[in-house]
Design an enzyme around this catalytic site. Structure first.
Site, PDB file in Angstrom:
ATOM      1  N   LYS A  95       0.698  -1.097  -0.091  1.00  0.00           N
ATOM      2  CA  LYS A  95      -0.120  -0.158  -0.111  1.00  0.00           C
ATOM      3  C   LYS A  95       0.863   1.239  -0.043  1.00  0.00           C
ATOM      4  O   LYS A  95       0.405   2.022  -0.676  1.00  0.00           O
ATOM      5  CB  LYS A  95      -0.892  -0.073   1.303  1.00  0.00           C
ATOM      6  CG  LYS A  95      -2.017  -1.053   1.120  1.00  0.00           C
ATOM      7  CD  LYS A  95      -3.020  -0.834   2.293  1.00  0.00           C
ATOM      8  CE  LYS A  95      -4.198  -1.813   2.013  1.00  0.00           C
ATOM      9  NZ  LYS A  95      -5.256  -1.975   3.150  1.00  0.00           N
ATOM     10  N   LYS A 154      -6.454  -9.977  -8.572  1.00  0.00           N
ATOM     11  CA  LYS A 154      -7.650 -10.162  -7.588  1.00  0.00           C
ATOM     12  C   LYS A 154      -8.686  -9.031  -8.000  1.00  0.00           C
ATOM     13  O   LYS A 154      -8.301  -8.049  -8.363  1.00  0.00           O
ATOM     14  CB  LYS A 154      -7.157 -10.207  -6.242  1.00  0.00           C
ATOM     15  CG  LYS A 154      -8.228 -10.582  -5.221  1.00  0.00           C
ATOM     16  CD  LYS A 154      -7.632 -10.530  -3.784  1.00  0.00           C
ATOM     17  CE  LYS A 154      -8.803 -10.793  -2.830  1.00  0.00           C
ATOM     18  NZ  LYS A 154      -8.352 -10.656  -1.349  1.00  0.00           N
ATOM     19  N   LYS A 195     -11.746  -3.165  -5.571  1.00  0.00           N
ATOM     20  CA  LYS A 195     -12.457  -1.928  -5.714  1.00  0.00           C
ATOM     21  C   LYS A 195     -11.406  -0.882  -6.060  1.00  0.00           C
ATOM     22  O   LYS A 195     -11.965   0.467  -6.580  1.00  0.00           O
ATOM     23  CB  LYS A 195     -13.328  -1.431  -4.507  1.00  0.00           C
ATOM     24  CG  LYS A 195     -12.313  -1.469  -3.236  1.00  0.00           C
ATOM     25  CD  LYS A 195     -13.112  -1.483  -2.014  1.00  0.00           C
ATOM     26  CE  LYS A 195     -12.363  -1.599  -0.631  1.00  0.00           C
ATOM     27  NZ  LYS A 195     -13.569  -1.712   0.425  1.00  0.00           N
TER      28      LYS A 195
END
Length: 346
Positions: free
Chosen positions: A115, A207, A210
């Site tokens: 991240k 994967k 969103k």
């Protein structure tokens, strides 16, 4: 050994639309678990602000995730449903755990590296300490089981490490305060759902997410029937027909993904799907998948729209859930204060 009451805890962040992967990978399992176990399901809004969120969007998304929980089948009378920021014990326990966890443990967390990316020095301290707060989320209720995806399993392992170290560091105080030989359980991860890894409709090697810039990579739980149908028809495939056996899906990630989605939505197996559709061209199989997906998902979107039209009703459910969660978390935190050696009013 200490005996702990069986309790399930899990949650999702209110950032972006929940999608088919969340539903198949987690929510179906959550709905089943609430029939047989005591369950607490959280909207983890404190985790959401580890990266900047527009305040107005965050409020809307907290309510939208709650609406998705309810529309999918979570029952606020059977399970506790609440948003994390309304129960202050999460943050208080997280600080205690910050003082128990080791820097080396945090440095091994792969999600922070993913991240934060290359600009790691500019990431928030909250993003770095995220796993400690996740441990507090779970252990504020002394949860014994946590349904998680593969990508969160490392965080549950860290939760176990923190619980074990707390139990060891404060063993004498735990016993002196009447809690036996351990205060926190070593929480067990439960890998979720009928499809634990739902992949992107545009790239079967990634994967479903969103955060993907292409809305055609996922089916959102807010999508109406026409949008669901369009996304399934446009899903990436290969030129070969479907095989008749599962081994024939090897090296064909997009085909494997669509077969897995069909199986998960119908409660069957990939073998069952291929027995019925093996040899079919994708045009025919996608038509069948559209029917299944629309039948299963369009009512969820419709119910979410109905719930979102009445935010006061959603807020009332969150307040009730927070009040019930706070009773449990406050008992845990009072005990932790005594164990650690804080002076508190009785």
């Amino acid at each position: 050994m200490a005996q702990f009451k069986e309790l399930v805890f899990s949650g999702m962040q209110p950032t972006g639309n929940l999608h088919l992967g969340n539903y198949l990978g987690a929510m179906i399992r959550w709905i089943e678990l609430q029939k047989t176990m005591e369950c607490i399901y959280c909207v983890v809004d404190m985790h959401a602000i580890t990266v900047w969120q527009d305040p107005a969007d965050l409020k809307r998304q907290i309510r939208e995730v709650t609406a998705a929980y309810l529309a999918a089948g979570l029952d606020p009378k059977k399970s506790i449903i609440f948003n994390q920021s309304q129960v202050q014990q999460h943050a208080e326990l997280a600080w205690v755990f910050n003082c128990v966890a080791r820097i080396g443990w945090m440095n091994r967390m792969t999600q922070f590296k993913e991240k934060a990316g290359k600009d790691r020095e500019n990431a928030s301290l909250g993003l770095y300490a995220y796993p400690s707060l996740m441990a507090a989320d779970i252990l504020a209720y002394r949860a014994t089981h946590v349904p998680v995806g593969e990508d969160q399993k490392q965080h549950v392992e860290l939760t176990r490490d923190i619980a074990q170290k707390f139990n060891n560091d404060y063993a004498a105080s735990i016993a002196a305060n009447g809690y036996g030989d351990a205060f926190f359980p070593l929480t067990e991860p439960m890998i979720q759902g009928p499809a634990t890894r739902v992949m992107s409709l545009r790239d079967g090697s990634k994967k479903m997410s969103k955060s993907d810039p292409s809305d055609y990579s996922r089916i959102n739980l807010t999508d109406d029937a026409d949008t669901i149908a369009q996304k399934v028809r446009k899903a990436k495939t290969d030129p070969e027909p479907l095989p008749s056996e599962v081994d024939g899906l090897k090296g064909r990630p997009e085909a494997e993904n669509l077969v897995s989605i069909y199986a998960a939505l119908t409660g069957t197996t990939a073998e069952d799907v291929l027995r019925e559709h093996g040899g079919s061209q994708f045009s025919g199989f996608k038509a069948a998948l559209v029917d299944v997906a629309v039948t299963k998902l369009a009512p969820i979107a419709g119910e979410m729209r109905r719930l979102m039209a009445d935010p006061g009703h959603i807020d009332a459910i969150l307040v009730d859930g927070s009040d019930r969660a706070r009773v449990i978390a406050a008992q845990t935190m009072d005990a932790v204060r005594d164990i650690v050696g804080f002076v508190r009013s009785r």
